[in-house]
Scaffold this motif. Structure first.
Motif, PDB file in Angstrom:
ATOM      1  N   GLU A   1      -8.278  -6.708   1.801  1.00 46.72           N
ATOM      2  CA  GLU A   1      -7.624  -5.562   1.167  1.00 46.72           C
ATOM      3  C   GLU A   1      -6.192  -5.401   1.653  1.00 46.72           C
ATOM      4  OE1 GLU A   1     -10.364  -2.350   1.750  1.00 46.72           O
ATOM      5  OE2 GLU A   1     -11.723  -3.110   0.219  1.00 46.72           O
ATOM      6  N   ALA A   2      -5.951  -5.660   2.930  1.00 45.72           N
ATOM      7  CA  ALA A   2      -4.588  -5.564   3.458  1.00 45.72           C
ATOM      8  C   ALA A   2      -3.696  -6.610   2.792  1.00 45.72           C
ATOM      9  CB  ALA A   2      -4.593  -5.737   4.962  1.00 45.72           C
ATOM     10  N   LEU A   3      -4.212  -7.852   2.655  1.00 51.30           N
ATOM     11  CA  LEU A   3      -3.436  -8.908   2.005  1.00 51.30           C
ATOM     12  C   LEU A   3      -3.205  -8.589   0.534  1.00 51.30           C
ATOM     13  CD1 LEU A   3      -5.166 -12.001   3.650  1.00 51.30           C
ATOM     14  CD2 LEU A   3      -2.858 -11.159   4.081  1.00 51.30           C
ATOM     15  N   TRP A   4      -4.219  -8.002  -0.097  1.00 47.53           N
ATOM     16  CA  TRP A   4      -4.115  -7.588  -1.493  1.00 47.53           C
ATOM     17  C   TRP A   4      -2.999  -6.561  -1.645  1.00 47.53           C
ATOM     18  CZ3 TRP A   4      -8.523  -4.509  -4.347  1.00 47.53           C
ATOM     19  CH2 TRP A   4      -8.226  -4.466  -5.708  1.00 47.53           C
ATOM     20  N   ALA A   5      -2.948  -5.621  -0.708  1.00 48.68           N
ATOM     21  CA  ALA A   5      -1.911  -4.585  -0.743  1.00 48.68           C
ATOM     22  C   ALA A   5      -0.531  -5.221  -0.672  1.00 48.68           C
ATOM     23  CB  ALA A   5      -2.092  -3.606   0.410  1.00 48.68           C
ATOM     24  N   VAL A   6      -0.360  -6.218   0.205  1.00 50.64           N
ATOM     25  CA  VAL A   6       0.922  -6.911   0.311  1.00 50.64           C
ATOM     26  C   VAL A   6       1.265  -7.555  -1.026  1.00 50.64           C
ATOM     27  CG1 VAL A   6       2.190  -8.762   1.440  1.00 50.64           C
ATOM     28  CG2 VAL A   6       0.641  -7.355   2.766  1.00 50.64           C
TER      29      VAL A   6
ATOM     30  N   LEU B   1      -0.986   1.342   3.902  1.00 54.69           N
ATOM     31  CA  LEU B   1      -2.210   0.623   3.550  1.00 54.69           C
ATOM     32  C   LEU B   1      -2.706  -0.241   4.702  1.00 54.69           C
ATOM     33  CD1 LEU B   1      -1.364  -0.131  -0.157  1.00 54.69           C
ATOM     34  CD2 LEU B   1      -3.157   1.352   0.698  1.00 54.69           C
ATOM     35  N   ILE B   2      -1.763  -0.833   5.463  1.00 56.16           N
ATOM     36  CA  ILE B   2      -2.203  -1.650   6.596  1.00 56.16           C
ATOM     37  C   ILE B   2      -2.791  -0.769   7.700  1.00 56.16           C
ATOM     38  CG2 ILE B   2      -1.424  -3.194   8.416  1.00 56.16           C
ATOM     39  CD1 ILE B   2       0.241  -4.622   6.452  1.00 56.16           C
ATOM     40  N   SER B   3      -2.119   0.356   7.990  1.00 56.04           N
ATOM     41  CA  SER B   3      -2.684   1.283   8.986  1.00 56.04           C
ATOM     42  C   SER B   3      -4.059   1.747   8.549  1.00 56.04           C
ATOM     43  CB  SER B   3      -1.784   2.508   9.155  1.00 56.04           C
ATOM     44  OG  SER B   3      -0.484   2.129   9.447  1.00 56.04           O
ATOM     45  N   LEU B   4      -4.202   1.946   7.230  1.00 58.10           N
ATOM     46  CA  LEU B   4      -5.478   2.387   6.684  1.00 58.10           C
ATOM     47  C   LEU B   4      -6.562   1.367   6.972  1.00 58.10           C
ATOM     48  CD1 LEU B   4      -5.733   5.045   5.151  1.00 58.10           C
ATOM     49  CD2 LEU B   4      -5.764   3.771   3.035  1.00 58.10           C
TER      50      LEU B   4
ATOM     51  N   LEU C   1     -14.014   7.394   1.851  1.00 58.85           N
ATOM     52  CA  LEU C   1     -12.657   6.891   1.669  1.00 58.85           C
ATOM     53  C   LEU C   1     -12.633   5.366   1.763  1.00 58.85           C
ATOM     54  CD1 LEU C   1     -10.832   9.620   3.740  1.00 58.85           C
ATOM     55  CD2 LEU C   1     -10.577   9.239   1.300  1.00 58.85           C
ATOM     56  N   PHE C   2     -13.428   4.834   2.705  1.00 54.86           N
ATOM     57  CA  PHE C   2     -13.505   3.381   2.852  1.00 54.86           C
ATOM     58  C   PHE C   2     -14.028   2.733   1.574  1.00 54.86           C
ATOM     59  CE2 PHE C   2     -14.311  -0.713   4.449  1.00 54.86           C
ATOM     60  CZ  PHE C   2     -15.626  -1.066   4.183  1.00 54.86           C
ATOM     61  N   LEU C   3     -15.063   3.353   0.968  1.00 51.51           N
ATOM     62  CA  LEU C   3     -15.643   2.809  -0.253  1.00 51.51           C
ATOM     63  C   LEU C   3     -14.686   2.939  -1.426  1.00 51.51           C
ATOM     64  CD1 LEU C   3     -19.314   4.091   0.150  1.00 51.51           C
ATOM     65  CD2 LEU C   3     -18.462   1.770   0.481  1.00 51.51           C
TER      66      LEU C   3
ATOM     67  N   GLY D   1      -4.119   6.790  12.737  1.00 54.03           N
ATOM     68  CA  GLY D   1      -4.408   8.054  12.063  1.00 54.03           C
ATOM     69  C   GLY D   1      -3.151   8.876  11.876  1.00 54.03           C
ATOM     70  N   LEU D   2      -2.343   8.969  12.928  1.00 55.40           N
ATOM     71  CA  LEU D   2      -1.102   9.737  12.847  1.00 55.40           C
ATOM     72  C   LEU D   2      -0.126   9.095  11.867  1.00 55.40           C
ATOM     73  CD1 LEU D   2      -0.588  10.675  16.595  1.00 55.40           C
ATOM     74  CD2 LEU D   2      -1.092  12.227  14.712  1.00 55.40           C
ATOM     75  N   VAL D   3      -0.042   7.764  11.911  1.00 55.82           N
ATOM     76  CA  VAL D   3       0.850   7.049  10.986  1.00 55.82           C
ATOM     77  C   VAL D   3       0.442   7.327   9.544  1.00 55.82           C
ATOM     78  CG1 VAL D   3       1.494   4.745  10.163  1.00 55.82           C
ATOM     79  CG2 VAL D   3       1.511   5.241  12.600  1.00 55.82           C
ATOM     80  N   ILE D   4      -0.872   7.260   9.284  1.00 56.59           N
ATOM     81  CA  ILE D   4      -1.367   7.522   7.933  1.00 56.59           C
ATOM     82  C   ILE D   4      -1.007   8.929   7.492  1.00 56.59           C
ATOM     83  CG2 ILE D   4      -3.459   7.827   6.540  1.00 56.59           C
ATOM     84  CD1 ILE D   4      -4.719   5.626   8.317  1.00 56.59           C
TER      85      ILE D   4
END
Lengths: 115, 128
Positions: free
Chosen positions: A104-109, A65-68, B37-39, A23-26
């Motif tokens: 989604e994380a892989l997609w972001a990469v 995006l990964i932290s997310l 946000l997740f959606l 959360g803090l990283v984001i």
């Protein structure tokens, strides 16, 4: 409560810590990226593309995006456990969401590295 | 015998008649904003991907986002993020035992809601 040499959190305590840290990283990265965007004023498609192509911005975005995805997993897992009562459906929905977030994380990469 | 008694206890699940305390409102909105946000995440990734393909796609995306309806949706997402962030900070404060007690909890809840709306409005001004 864990005692003894070195406190290595497991399960609940680790999840709690990871949720706070991500959360803090984001928060920090969103602030950094919006400030960087405001200061650089990237203009149009070329500007946008070159802004994102810089390694600092790309790395920041990727970390964000990964932290997310990690943060979202911990949160949504709680929501699913609270509201999806039948055991097998509950486990299934959690597996689907976990796979979605990993995807989604892989997609972001992929997005950020094919600029 | 015990299971039967638990099942037959009276319960009120009519959300319209339940009066929610302010901290509870902040809390449920924290959850709702998180789910929102997740959606939205896959959609945002799609937009990001598209915006980097060709100049034509970038232009059509900017055109789509200058539509008042999409600006409204974007504002909703902005609010979701801001509220989730502020309520999250409130959680961190509680973790550190700051703002304990009813009066403080009500105060911090009001702060989250008011600041949330304020920052969202500022973002709205920027969007328009």
């Amino acid at each position: 409560m864990v005692t003894g040499k070195g406190f290595i959190p497991r399960y609940g305590a680790r999840r709690w810590l990871v949720q706070r840290l991500t959360g803090l990283v984001i928060a920090a990265l969103v602030m950094f990226l919006s400030m960087a965007y405001q200061l650089t004023h990237p203009d149009g498609f070329e500007g946008w593309k070159s802004w994102l192509a810089s390694n600092t911005i790309r790395l920041a975005f990727l970390l964000l995006l990964i932290s997310l995805c990690v943060h979202a997993w911990i949160g949504i897992r709680d929501v699913l456990i609270d509201y999806v009562k039948p055991e097998r459906v509950s486990l299934l929905t959690r597996k689907i969401v976990a796979l979605t977030l990993i995807g989604e994380a892989l997609w972001a990469v992929k997005i950020l590295w094919s600029i | 015998m015990r299971k039967k008694n638990i099942r037959s206890r009276p319960k009120n699940l009519n959300l319209m008649t339940i009066r929610l305390p302010l901290p509870a409102l902040v809390s449920i909105l924290h959850r709702v904003s998180g789910v929102l946000l997740f959606l939205a995440l896959p959609l945002l990734l799609l937009v990001l991907q598209r915006s980097l393909t060709t100049a034509e796609n970038y232009r059509s995306l900017t055109a789509m986002f200058s539509h008042p309806f999409s600006k409204l949706l974007l504002l909703l997402l902005v609010w979701a993020f801001i509220h989730h962030l502020l309520a999250g900070i409130r959680h961190l404060a509680m973790d550190a035992h700051w703002g304990a007690g009813l009066a403080n909890a009500r105060l911090s809840s009001k702060a989250v809601l008011v600041l949330g709306l304020l920052f969202t409005m500022l973002a709205g001004v920027k969007l328009w």
